[in-house]
Design an enzyme around this catalytic site. Structure first.
Site, mmCIF file in Angstrom:
data_model
loop_
_atom_site.group_PDB
_atom_site.id
_atom_site.type_symbol
_atom_site.label_atom_id
_atom_site.label_comp_id
_atom_site.label_asym_id
_atom_site.label_seq_id
_atom_site.Cartn_x
_atom_site.Cartn_y
_atom_site.Cartn_z
ATOM 1 N N THR B 205 47.371 38.752 50.137
ATOM 2 C CA THR B 205 48.267 38.567 49.002
ATOM 3 C C THR B 205 49.720 38.919 49.348
ATOM 4 O O THR B 205 49.952 39.916 50.019
ATOM 5 C CB THR B 205 47.798 39.527 47.888
ATOM 6 O OG1 THR B 205 46.453 39.183 47.579
ATOM 7 C CG2 THR B 205 48.658 39.440 46.651
ATOM 8 N N ASP B 236 43.294 40.858 40.767
ATOM 9 C CA ASP B 236 44.307 41.625 40.046
ATOM 10 C C ASP B 236 45.663 40.927 39.988
ATOM 11 O O ASP B 236 46.459 41.177 39.084
ATOM 12 C CB ASP B 236 44.512 42.977 40.756
ATOM 13 C CG ASP B 236 45.001 42.781 42.187
ATOM 14 O OD1 ASP B 236 44.330 42.072 42.949
ATOM 15 O OD2 ASP B 236 46.069 43.313 42.528
ATOM 16 N N GLY B 257 45.450 44.423 47.846
ATOM 17 C CA GLY B 257 44.263 45.211 48.192
ATOM 18 C C GLY B 257 43.048 44.659 47.483
ATOM 19 O O GLY B 257 43.032 43.496 47.079
ATOM 20 N N ASP B 258 42.032 45.484 47.304
ATOM 21 C CA ASP B 258 40.801 45.043 46.644
ATOM 22 C C ASP B 258 41.052 44.872 45.143
ATOM 23 O O ASP B 258 41.206 45.839 44.398
ATOM 24 C CB ASP B 258 39.680 46.078 46.873
ATOM 25 C CG ASP B 258 38.386 45.635 46.225
ATOM 26 O OD1 ASP B 258 37.869 44.566 46.592
ATOM 27 O OD2 ASP B 258 37.914 46.340 45.319
ATOM 28 N N GLY B 259 41.126 43.604 44.725
ATOM 29 C CA GLY B 259 41.496 43.271 43.348
ATOM 30 C C GLY B 259 40.654 43.959 42.299
ATOM 31 O O GLY B 259 41.173 44.470 41.302
#
Lengths: 281, 281
Positions: B205, B236, B257-259
Site C-alpha cells: 500500500t 483498512d 500493514g495488515d488491514g
C-alpha cells in the site's frame, strides 16, 4: 510426573497449579453478569398522525428475542445479530425488508457485527438481495479472517454459503417506494391517496448492543442507507469505529444518523474512548 | 449603527470588533508555513538480492512531484493526491498499475483522500479498471457529499466523470502475476526462470501526508489489497480513521500493514489522537 515424586517442592507446585486453575475457572465461568441488551430503531421523523405503537412493539420484540438468547447462555454477538435480524424482518425499519431505495430504485444494504472480546468483526457494504445482512456478517466473521466485503465478491460469498437470494419485491415495501418516488420523480408521481405517514421515511438504521453472562459485549448495525442515495454509496454503518464498536473492557456502541458526519469523527470508537476515560477519571 | 452613537462603550465594542477581525485575517492569510510532504511505499519484504534503488527513486519522485505542487501554492489535498498518483503509475508499488491480484486473478483497488481542514473525504473500495484511484477519490470528494463508494455504482461514477477505463492488462504486471500464481496455483505453475525478486510481493500500500503553506494538512492512501484476497475483500485503506486521517489542528496519518488489524483499532484516528494528547500534555 508430579504425583510420582511428592517432595515438598512438588506439593508447592501442585498448590500453585491449583490456584492458577481456579483463577482460570473464575475467569471463564464468572463472575457471572446479568445479561442485558439495548436495541434502537434508528433516528427518523414520525408524522404526528401516525401511532408510535408498531415501532415500539418492533424494537421491544427485537430486544426480547435477543434477551431470550442471552438468558439461554447465548453470546453477546449472537444476541445482537438475533435482535437486528428481527428488525430486518420488520418492514417498518430501514434495514433488510423495508430498506430505502437508492437513486436507481434498488436496495443496497450495509451491516456490521463486532465482538468486544476479540475486536473481531464482520461487515458488508452495498449488499443486494439478502434478507438478513446481520446474519450474513456474522457468518462472514466466523468463516474468514477478513472484516469487510463488497461488490460482486459479497454476492458470491452469499451464494457460496447457501444464503438464499431474495427478490427486490420482498425487500421493497410500499412506504419506501412512495418515499423514493416523491424524492426522485417529484410529488406529481405520488398517488393522491398517499398519506403523509406512507410518504414518511419513518425509522432509520437499526442496531443493538448487548452484554452476555460472561461480561462480553457486542454491537451490530444494519441499514438500507439513505433514500435516493447515489448507487454504491456506503455510509457509516459497516465501518468499524463509525457504525459500531465494541470492547469488552469498556462497552459497546451502535450509531444512527447522518453517515457522512458520523464517519468524519469515528463516532462509535470515540464514544467508547470517552466511556473509557470516564471510567478511569 | 455604531458610528451614529459613539458613546465610550461603543468605542470599546468597535475596538473589540477590530481585534477579532485582525485575528480572523491572521488565521486566513497566515502565518505562512513551510510546505512539507511525506510519502511511503508501503511495508513489504525485500529479497536481499534486489536493489532498493528503484523503490527509493519511486517514493522520492512522488515526494518531489507533491512538493512541487505545494511550492506553487497548491493545497495539501491536491499534493497528496499527486504524490500517490505517481506511485500508482509506478509498477513497483501495490496500487494502481502494479496492484496485487485477488483470488480470481483480478485487480480490485481501495483508496482514500482526506482533507484535514474540513475532515471531508472521498474514498472508494473494490474499484476495478481505474489507473488512478486517488484521483478518482478526489473527484468523488469534490463532486458529491458522500464519503465512500463501492460496487457497480463506483464503476458508474467513473464513467459519468469521463475517467477512462483501463484494461486489466495495464494494471497487472508480471511480478504480481507470478506472486499470484505462486500463492493460488502452487509453485509448480511458476516458471523455472522466476527469481525470488520476481515472486516477491515487494512494496505494499502507498500513501502520503502533506502540509501546505496555509498550515492545512491532508492524507491519501491507495492499495490493491493483499495477494489472493477473497474477491470483494476491503481492507483498512479506504476507511476514514483506519487507512488515513487528517485534522489540520493536529496532524495527518496514512497507514500500511495488515488491514484487518489496523481496522480493529482505528489506527489512523488513534494516532492523531495520541498526537493531540502529546501536544496538550
Amino acid at each position: 510426573m508430579l504425583f510420582l515424586k511428592l517432595a515438598p517442592f512438588d506439593y508447592f507446585v501442585l498448590f500453585l497449579h491449583w490456584v492458577v486453575n481456579l483463577k482460570r475457572v473464575k475467569r471463564v465461568r464468572g463472575p457471572m453478569f446479568e445479561p442485558a441488551i439495548i436495541v434502537h430503531g434508528g433516528c427518523g421523523v414520525y408524522p404526528r398522525e401516525e401511532s408510535l405503537e408498531p415501532f415500539l412493539a418492533g424494537v421491544k420484540d427485537a430486544a426480547l428475542q435477543g434477551h431470550a438468547l442471552l438468558s439461554r447462555a447465548g453470546s453477546a454477538v449472537d444476541a445482537v445479530e438475533a435482535a437486528v435480524s428481527v428488525l430486518e424482518d420488520n418492514p417498518l425499519f430501514n434495514s433488510g425488508r423495508g430498506s430505502v431505495l437508492n437513486l436507481d430504485g434498488q436496495v443496497e444494504m450495509d451491516a456490521i457485527v463486532i465482538d468486544g472480546q476479540t475486536l473481531g468483526s464482520g461487515a458488508v457494504c452495498g449488499l443486494r438481495r439478502c434478507a438478513n445482512p446481520a446474519w450474513y456478517t456474522l457468518r462472514f466473521h466466523f468463516q474468514t479472517r477478513h472484516c469487510l466485503l463488497t461488490g460482486a465478491g459479497a454476492q458470491e460469498f452469499m451464494r457460496s454459503q447457501g444464503i438464499p437470494e431474495v427478490p427486490d419485491s420482498y425487500l421493497v415495501v410500499p412506504r419506501r417506494r412512495l418515499a423514493w418516488e416523491k424524492t426522485v420523480l417529484g410529488d406529481q408521481r405520488s398517488p393522491d391517496t398517499a398519506t403523509a405517514s406512507e410518504l414518511s421515511p419513518g425509522c432509520d438504521t437499526v442496531g443493538a448492543v448487548a452484554m452476555d453472562a460472561t461480561g462480553n459485549v457486542a454491537a451490530a448495525t444494519s441499514t438500507g442507507g439513505t433514500t435516493a442515495k447515489l448507487p454504491g454509496r456506503v455510509g457509516d454503518s459497516p465501518i468499524i469505529g463509525a457504525g459500531a464498536y465494541a470492547d469488552s473492557d469498556v462497552g459497546a456502541v451502535s450509531t444512527t444518523g447522518d453517515g457522512e458526519s458520523i464517519m468524519k469523527v469515528c463516532l462509535a470508537r470515540r464514544t467508547v474512548e470517552l466511556l473509557e476515560q470516564s471510567q478511569t477519571v
